[in-house]
Design a protein around this motif. Sequence first.
Motif, PDB file in Angstrom:
ATOM      1  N   GLN A  56      25.863 -32.330  12.543  1.00  0.00           N
ATOM      2  CA  GLN A  56      26.479 -31.362  12.895  1.00  0.00           C
ATOM      3  C   GLN A  56      26.662 -30.154  12.068  1.00  0.00           C
ATOM      4  O   GLN A  56      26.667 -30.520  10.891  1.00  0.00           O
ATOM      5  N   GLY A  57      26.598 -28.927  12.434  1.00  0.00           N
ATOM      6  CA  GLY A  57      26.438 -27.686  11.827  1.00  0.00           C
ATOM      7  C   GLY A  57      24.975 -27.204  11.367  1.00  0.00           C
ATOM      8  O   GLY A  57      25.137 -26.057  10.767  1.00  0.00           O
ATOM      9  N   TYR A  58      24.067 -28.089  11.879  1.00  0.00           N
ATOM     10  CA  TYR A  58      22.374 -27.534  11.696  1.00  0.00           C
ATOM     11  C   TYR A  58      22.004 -27.533  13.232  1.00  0.00           C
ATOM     12  O   TYR A  58      22.405 -27.981  14.010  1.00  0.00           O
ATOM     13  N   THR A  59      20.935 -26.468  13.304  1.00  0.00           N
ATOM     14  CA  THR A  59      20.486 -26.209  14.312  1.00  0.00           C
ATOM     15  C   THR A  59      19.189 -27.121  14.605  1.00  0.00           C
ATOM     16  O   THR A  59      18.782 -27.711  13.532  1.00  0.00           O
ATOM     17  N   LYS A  60      18.680 -27.214  15.924  1.00  0.00           N
ATOM     18  CA  LYS A  60      17.406 -27.831  16.014  1.00  0.00           C
ATOM     19  C   LYS A  60      16.219 -27.277  15.458  1.00  0.00           C
ATOM     20  O   LYS A  60      15.458 -27.942  14.598  1.00  0.00           O
TER      21      LYS A  60
END
Length: 287
Positions: A171-175
Motif C-alpha cells: 500500500q502506498g505504491y503504484t503498480k
Amino acid sequence: MEGKEEDVKLGANKFPERQPIGTSAQTDKDYKEPPPAPLFEPGELKSWSFYRAGIAEFVATFLFLYITVLTVMGVSSAKTKCTTVGIQGIAWAFGGMIFALVYCTAGISGGHINPAVTFGLFLARKLSLTRAIFYIVMQCLGAICGAGVVKGFQGNGRYEMLGGGANVVAQGYTKGDGLGAEIIGTFVLVYTVFSATDAKRNARDSHVPILAPLPIGFAVFLVHLATIPITGTGINPARSLGAAIVFNKQHAWDDMWIFWVGPFIGAALAAVYHQIVIRAIPFKARP
C-alpha cells in the motif's frame, strides 16, 4: 621462446593504466569465445545429464521456497519485530540460500533457481531453448512444492492469516512502482550472474580465487533490503508463482503479472548490457 616472452610483456605494458588488478600478465590470446548454444538441441532429451540438471533445479527451488517462505512467516507472526530476524533476516535468508544452492548445483545445472536468470542466459545463447523451457518448468514445480510444504507445517488458517509469503505491491505504491522495482532488482541480479560466471574473466583471472555464488547471493541480499518494503521482492517468477498458487487469494493474483514481466524485462536488459556493452561481442571481428 623470445617471441612468446615479448608477447607477454606487450600484454602487460601496452595499456598499463587500464589493466585491472591481477591481470597484468594476461592477454586475449589466453581465451577463445565459445560458440553460442544451438536454439534447439533435441539430442539433449536423450541424455541423463539433461534430466539430472532439471531435477537439481527442482530440488534447489523447492529448498529455496521452503526456507525463505518459512522465514517470512516467522517474521509476520511475531508481535514485535524485535523478537524476529526482521527485514534484514529475511534478506539474509534469501541471499544466503541462493549462495548455498548455487554453490551446490552450479556444476550440475548451472544453479539458475530462477526463470529470469534462465531467460537472461538463454538470450545470451548460453543454453538452448529446450533446456531453458525445461528449467523454467522444473523451477516453477519446485517452488509450488516448497510453498506447499510450508503451508502443511503452518496449517490453512495460520498460513492464510500470515499472507502465505506471496508477493504483492505494498500500500502506498503504484503498480508502476512495483514494476520498476522488479525490473531494476532483477537487472542487478542477472548482471551479477553474468559478471560472476563470465568465462573470459575466469580464464583471465584464473590465479585469483573467485567464488561465483558469493556475489550472486550478496546481490540477492541487497536487492531484498531495497525492495521488500515495495513488493516483498520477487525478482524470481517461480518464487512468486509458487507462493501465489498455494496462497491462492485474489490480491496476490492481481499483481502476478508484475512479478513475471518485471523480472523478464530486467533479465533481458542485463543480457543486452553485458553482451553488447561490457563484452562488445557483436563488434568483435570473427576469424
